[in-house]
Design a protein around this motif. Structure first.
Motif, PDB file in Angstrom:
ATOM      1  N   ARG A 279      19.460  -2.320 -12.957  1.00 13.47           N
ATOM      2  CA  ARG A 279      19.453  -1.169 -12.222  1.00 13.47           C
ATOM      3  C   ARG A 279      18.774  -1.858 -10.961  1.00 13.47           C
ATOM      4  N   VAL A 280      19.028  -0.805  -9.862  1.00 16.38           N
ATOM      5  CA  VAL A 280      18.802  -1.194  -8.277  1.00 16.38           C
ATOM      6  C   VAL A 280      17.849  -0.020  -7.794  1.00 16.38           C
TER       7      VAL A 280
ATOM      8  N   HIS B 239       0.919  -1.263  -0.040  1.00  9.24           N
ATOM      9  CA  HIS B 239      -0.025  -0.078  -0.085  1.00  9.24           C
ATOM     10  C   HIS B 239       0.946   1.329  -0.059  1.00  9.24           C
ATOM     11  N   SER B 240       1.910   1.305   1.035  1.00  7.70           N
ATOM     12  CA  SER B 240       2.939   2.564   0.818  1.00  7.70           C
ATOM     13  C   SER B 240       3.466   2.653  -0.495  1.00  7.70           C
ATOM     14  N   GLU B 241       3.859   1.630  -1.023  1.00 10.25           N
ATOM     15  CA  GLU B 241       4.495   1.986  -2.238  1.00 10.25           C
ATOM     16  C   GLU B 241       3.819   2.315  -3.577  1.00 10.25           C
ATOM     17  N   ARG B 242       2.421   1.849  -3.524  1.00 16.45           N
ATOM     18  CA  ARG B 242       1.457   2.533  -4.472  1.00 16.45           C
ATOM     19  C   ARG B 242       1.362   4.003  -4.353  1.00 16.45           C
ATOM     20  N   PHE B 243       1.734   4.696  -3.271  1.00 17.60           N
ATOM     21  CA  PHE B 243       1.553   6.391  -3.408  1.00 17.60           C
ATOM     22  C   PHE B 243       2.829   6.704  -3.397  1.00 17.60           C
ATOM     23  N   ARG B 244       4.068   6.025  -3.967  1.00 15.28           N
ATOM     24  CA  ARG B 244       5.187   6.695  -4.092  1.00 15.28           C
ATOM     25  C   ARG B 244       5.940   6.413  -5.427  1.00 15.28           C
ATOM     26  N   PRO B 245       5.333   7.145  -6.579  1.00 17.68           N
ATOM     27  CA  PRO B 245       5.586   7.132  -7.826  1.00 17.68           C
ATOM     28  C   PRO B 245       6.877   7.403  -8.221  1.00 17.68           C
ATOM     29  N   TRP B 246       7.640   8.172  -7.635  1.00 20.41           N
ATOM     30  CA  TRP B 246       9.014   8.697  -8.038  1.00 20.41           C
ATOM     31  C   TRP B 246      10.060   7.763  -7.358  1.00 20.41           C
ATOM     32  N   ILE B 247      10.835   7.136  -8.135  1.00 21.57           N
ATOM     33  CA  ILE B 247      11.804   6.152  -7.791  1.00 21.57           C
ATOM     34  C   ILE B 247      13.216   6.721  -8.248  1.00 21.57           C
ATOM     35  N   VAL B 248      14.060   6.478  -7.209  1.00 18.15           N
ATOM     36  CA  VAL B 248      15.616   6.769  -7.454  1.00 18.15           C
ATOM     37  C   VAL B 248      16.209   5.526  -7.956  1.00 18.15           C
ATOM     38  N   ILE B 249      16.908   5.489  -8.924  1.00 21.70           N
ATOM     39  CA  ILE B 249      17.575   4.038  -9.192  1.00 21.70           C
ATOM     40  C   ILE B 249      19.209   4.263  -9.483  1.00 21.70           C
ATOM     41  N   ARG B 250      19.800   3.261  -9.203  1.00 21.27           N
ATOM     42  CA  ARG B 250      21.239   3.257  -9.524  1.00 21.27           C
ATOM     43  C   ARG B 250      21.600   2.408 -10.673  1.00 21.27           C
ATOM     44  N   LEU B 251      22.106   3.035 -11.775  1.00 15.58           N
ATOM     45  CA  LEU B 251      22.261   2.350 -13.017  1.00 15.58           C
ATOM     46  C   LEU B 251      23.618   1.436 -12.843  1.00 15.58           C
ATOM     47  N   LEU B 252      23.630   0.318 -13.328  1.00 15.75           N
ATOM     48  CA  LEU B 252      24.598  -0.669 -12.998  1.00 15.75           C
ATOM     49  C   LEU B 252      25.078  -1.153 -14.542  1.00 15.75           C
TER      50      LEU B 252
ATOM     51  N   ARG C 185      26.871  12.613  -3.681  1.00 16.19           N
ATOM     52  CA  ARG C 185      27.664  13.177  -2.934  1.00 16.19           C
ATOM     53  C   ARG C 185      28.767  12.152  -2.126  1.00 16.19           C
ATOM     54  N   LEU C 186      27.727  11.194  -1.932  1.00 16.91           N
ATOM     55  CA  LEU C 186      28.314  10.117  -1.159  1.00 16.91           C
ATOM     56  C   LEU C 186      29.195   9.083  -1.855  1.00 16.91           C
ATOM     57  N   VAL C 187      28.657   8.686  -3.119  1.00 14.44           N
ATOM     58  CA  VAL C 187      28.889   7.937  -3.954  1.00 14.44           C
ATOM     59  C   VAL C 187      29.160   8.774  -5.332  1.00 14.44           C
ATOM     60  N   PRO C 188      30.129   9.155  -5.456  1.00 13.85           N
ATOM     61  CA  PRO C 188      30.419   9.983  -6.619  1.00 13.85           C
ATOM     62  C   PRO C 188      30.716   9.420  -7.956  1.00 13.85           C
ATOM     63  N   GLY C 189      31.169   8.246  -7.694  1.00 15.38           N
ATOM     64  CA  GLY C 189      31.396   7.319  -9.065  1.00 15.38           C
ATOM     65  C   GLY C 189      30.374   6.594  -9.647  1.00 15.38           C
ATOM     66  N   ALA C 190      29.040   6.460  -8.872  1.00 16.60           N
ATOM     67  CA  ALA C 190      27.886   5.787  -9.346  1.00 16.60           C
ATOM     68  C   ALA C 190      27.122   6.736 -10.171  1.00 16.60           C
ATOM     69  N   GLN C 191      26.212   6.238 -11.046  1.00 15.76           N
ATOM     70  CA  GLN C 191      25.203   6.982 -11.747  1.00 15.76           C
ATOM     71  C   GLN C 191      23.856   6.616 -11.266  1.00 15.76           C
TER      72      GLN C 191
END
Length: 58
Positions: free
Chosen positions: A21-22, A3-16, A42-48
């Motif tokens: 993707r994660v 139920h909580s995921e249904r109302f959170r449409p904006w997702i931050v993903i990490r490209l691998l 800022r915490l993981v500068p090399g990741a996308q």
């Protein structure tokens, strides 16, 4: 999908490598996702990272 995921449409993903993707987090607003994205960059500068909108869950 919970139920909580249904109302959170904006997702931050990490490209691998190899088109993988994660999902890092789900957010109610774009500005919350953007703030989290900026902190991750800022915490993981090399990741996308990217913000995507998942309209099926709205």
């Amino acid at each position: 999908m919970t139920h909580s995921e249904r109302f959170r449409p904006w997702i931050v993903i990490r490209l691998l490598p190899k088109m993988q993707r994660v999902t890092v987090g789900r957010f109610r607003s774009w500005s919350d996702a953007d703030g989290h994205l900026r902190a991750l960059q800022r915490l993981v500068p090399g990741a996308q990272f990217r913000i995507i909108f998942d309209p099926e869950d709205c």
